[in-house]
Enzyme design. Structure first.
Site, PDB file in Angstrom:
ATOM      1  N   GLU A 317       0.484  -1.494  -0.236  1.00 12.52           N
ATOM      2  CA  GLU A 317      -0.145   0.291  -0.087  1.00 12.52           C
ATOM      3  C   GLU A 317       0.955   1.360   0.374  1.00 12.52           C
ATOM      4  O   GLU A 317       0.605   2.304   0.301  1.00 12.52           O
ATOM      5  CB  GLU A 317      -1.111  -0.220   1.794  1.00 12.52           C
ATOM      6  CG  GLU A 317      -2.035  -1.215   1.591  1.00 12.52           C
ATOM      7  CD  GLU A 317      -2.775  -0.504   2.658  1.00 12.52           C
ATOM      8  OE1 GLU A 317      -4.301  -0.886   1.776  1.00 12.52           O
ATOM      9  OE2 GLU A 317      -2.220  -0.602   3.666  1.00 12.52           O
ATOM     10  N   CYS A 401     -11.315   2.296   5.512  1.00 14.93           N
ATOM     11  CA  CYS A 401     -10.295   3.844   6.097  1.00 14.93           C
ATOM     12  C   CYS A 401     -10.793   4.626   5.393  1.00 14.93           C
ATOM     13  O   CYS A 401     -10.942   6.346   5.401  1.00 14.93           O
ATOM     14  CB  CYS A 401      -9.106   3.299   5.931  1.00 14.93           C
ATOM     15  SG  CYS A 401      -8.138   2.679   4.476  1.00 14.93           S
TER      16      CYS A 401
END
Ligand code: FUB
Ligand code: ZN
Length: 615
Positions: A317, A401
């Site tokens: 990520e 998120c």
């Protein structure tokens, strides 16, 4: 000198408060809080409405009904029952609450406030007598808490603290602020100089503690944030905890003031840099600022997409090697683009250099805005720059998120429009609004009218007399502009990308800024392998893409060349109203703004188009 961003773009060939009153501050600009800014335009205005009516409702439904996030707090309060979901799920509830707080600040809504109060009662009930709050450990074994530095205990505490500060500022209610203070005191009792070391695996607590300091003025919180930053890069992460610890992934490979290159997880890096900037601003730490400047160059010149997205790799990520910017496989997490907005805003406040707002605007209008559907109820987590038609927004994610990030970001975009310094108002973004704020004792009342980002004409009316400079940002994409004051053309000094207008302003004085907004053809840095022989299209702050929905046949063969001519047309009934671009190539290509892709039938999409340089 202003450098031309458009020949460049990101990793492209670019190139182109709270203050401590003990010492002169390294921070020259204070942001104007969104609560002083009423957005009135046709671009962001409807988005704010749809956020309040749709996005928040989706988040509340997911948090309460579709997942067990509130149940986790109820169980934790009773000390019985299971924890459901992932160990950091509390953070989404807090981020959604932060979004509610921002919405309430500008749009009071008793029902919504009641919902927030209900949640806050449940959070408070879930707090342990010693101040600890985290539903995962409360329900899976408090004996295991504070052992694994990557288990996001401080990350969740940070998001709770941000929500607490936001809710206190929106409503004056301090129940959650008290929870945040007790949790901060709990952490300070355990960690710190002469106590235990700790490196939060996911940064966030640092910037949140600075916010807590902002409302409490308790220096322990600021000092604790500073101490946590200084913990990095000394091997504490590998020694102190259980679980794997990849020092670069967690930004723990060197002391923060020695950092030169961005590495590891993108969102973590953004939150770290925000925390460093916040502490630097209050502690006048020029060492932190030097590190941030080096990191900024590394991010923007070598590791950023034309959309302002960062973190290309699905694997971590985050970041790999410089110039590794694949299009189909781009990760570009929505949270990371929002993080770029947060960080670049802070960087601008140190220097008054518009290059940071150029990046902020790029990330905001492209990388971040693509994160939410036009309907306001579906979200991208990953934001590729090309798709074979299988990548779509979803109603929610296991790791949520990004939806909760967007839900706190959209209602606070008014934060990025204006800044103030002792002698000047800084106009950073062109968004229609009316605003009222103070510089010291001087009341500043402004009205901005504009159709930005569809055209570059902005009318700024001064509505209250004042003797302050008005500094208008001339965006990096803008090559030609005109400024008039009360109809008279002005040639002004440009300082770090801002046109400086000096005058004893009267109520009714009108400034117009007219920026040419042609279609620009953008080339990537040749070291970006995937974009060799390709070009992207940008107009004003918006990056464009071609979607199969408009280019049904031979999508793979669409090609631009030097001979391509472009026309623009505003289509009010397409994608909630967009300026479309048509390229008169061998085969006509229609482009739409990147943020608006995947709002129609599934199909292919690309930002970087083949380019025939022979023609
Ligand atoms: O770890 C918490 C959040 O989940 C991160 O910020 C995102 O990248 C996702 O991994
Ligand atoms: Zn995210």
């Amino acid at each position: 000198m202003k450098i031309n961003l458009l020949l460049a773009a990101s990793c492209f060939l670019l190139f182109s408060g709270a203050t401590n009153n003990r010492k002169p501050s390294v921070k020259m600009i204070d942001p104007v809080d969104f609560s002083h800014v009423k957005i009135t335009d046709n671009f962001w205005g409807p988005r704010l409405k749809s956020h309040a009516t749709t996005t928040l409702a989706v988040c509340i439904d997911q948090i309460e009904n579709q997942t067990g996030r509130i149940q986790n707090f109820e169980n934790a309060a009773k000390g019985e029952g299971k924890h459901s979901g992932i160990f950091y799920d509390d953070s989404d509830v807090y981020k959604a609450l932060e979004g509610i707080a921002y919405t309430l600040k500008n749009n009071p809504d008793p029902e919504l406030e009641k919902k927030a109060d209900e949640w806050i009662d449940k959070f408070a009930a879930a707090q342990q007598p010693d101040g600890y709050i985290n539903t995962f450990y409360t329900l899976t074994g408090l004996d295991k808490r504070w052992r694994n530095m990557d288990k996001h205990e401080m990350y969740c505490a940070g998001h709770m603290t941000e929500a607490a500060v936001a809710y206190y500022q929106a409503t004056g209610k301090h129940k959650l602020l008290d929870v945040a203070i007790r949790m901060a005191d709990h952490m300070i009792n355990i960690f710190g100089p002469g106590k235990r070391d700790w490196v939060p695996g996911h940064e966030e607590i640092e910037l949140a503690l600075v916010k807590l300091y902002g409302v409490t003025k308790d220096e322990r919180y600021l000092n604790f944030a500073n101490w946590l930053l200084e913990e990095r890069g000394h091997g504490h992460g590998t020694k102190g905890g259980e679980g794997d610890w990849n020092i670069a992934y967690y930004q723990d490979d060197k002391p923060v003031r020695e950092m030169t290159d961005i590495a590891g997880h993108a969102v973590r890096a953004m939150y770290l840099y925000c925390g460093m900037a916040d502490v630097a601003a209050l502690k006048n730490d020029t060492g932190y600022i030097s590190a941030l400047n080096r990191l900024w160059d590394d991010v923007v010149l070598r590791n950023m997409y034309v959309t302002g997205g960062i973190g290309s790799s699905h694997h971590n990520e985050g970041f790999t090697e410089d110039y590794d910017l694949p299009n189909y496989d781009a990760y570009c997490e929505t949270c990371a683009s929002v993080g770029m907005v947060y960080w670049n805003s802070r960087m601008n406040q140190f220097t008054g250099d518009s290059k940071y707002v150029d990046v902020l605007e790029r990330s905001m209008y492209n990388g971040a805005l693509a994160g939410i559907s036009l309907s306001g109820d579906r979200f991208f987590y990953v934001n590729p720059l090309a798709s074979k038609g299988k990548h779509h927004r979803k109603a929610w994610y296991g790791t949520a998120c990004c939806p909760s990030q967007i839900s706190r970001f959209i209602p606070s975009i008014g934060n990025y429009i204006y800044g103030t310094s002792a002698d000047a108002v800084w106009v950073n973004l062109y968004i229609g609004n009316t605003s009222e704020f103070n510089i010291g004792k001087t009341l500043v009342k402004l009205q901005q009218e504009t159709d930005y980002p569809w055209n570059g004409t902005v009318k700024l009316t001064v509505q209250s007399p004042m003797k302050k400079e008005i500094r208008l940002r001339i965006p990096g994409w803008c090559k030609s502009y005109k400024i008039t004051v009360n109809g008279v053309k002005k040639s002004t000094a440009i300082e770090k990308g801002y046109a400086v207008l000096q005058k004893k302003w009267k109520a009714g004085d009108e400034i117009t800024l007219t920026m040419d907004m042609p279609v620009e053809v953008v080339a990537a840095d040749p070291r970006v392998k995937e974009d060799v022989g390709k070009r992207a299209i940008q107009r004003g702050p918006l990056v464009y893409c071609a979607e199969q929905a408009d280019n049904a046949n031979d999508f793979d063969k669409l090609t631009l060349s030097a001979a391509t001519r472009f026309t623009t047309d505003f289509n009010p009934s397409l994608l909630n109203g967009v300026m479309t671009i048509k390229a008169g190539a061998d085969k006509e290509i229609m482009f739409i703004p990147y943020y608006s892709w995947d709002n129609r039938d599934a199909g292919e999409m690309k930002v970087w188009m083949d380019y025939n340089s022979a023609k």
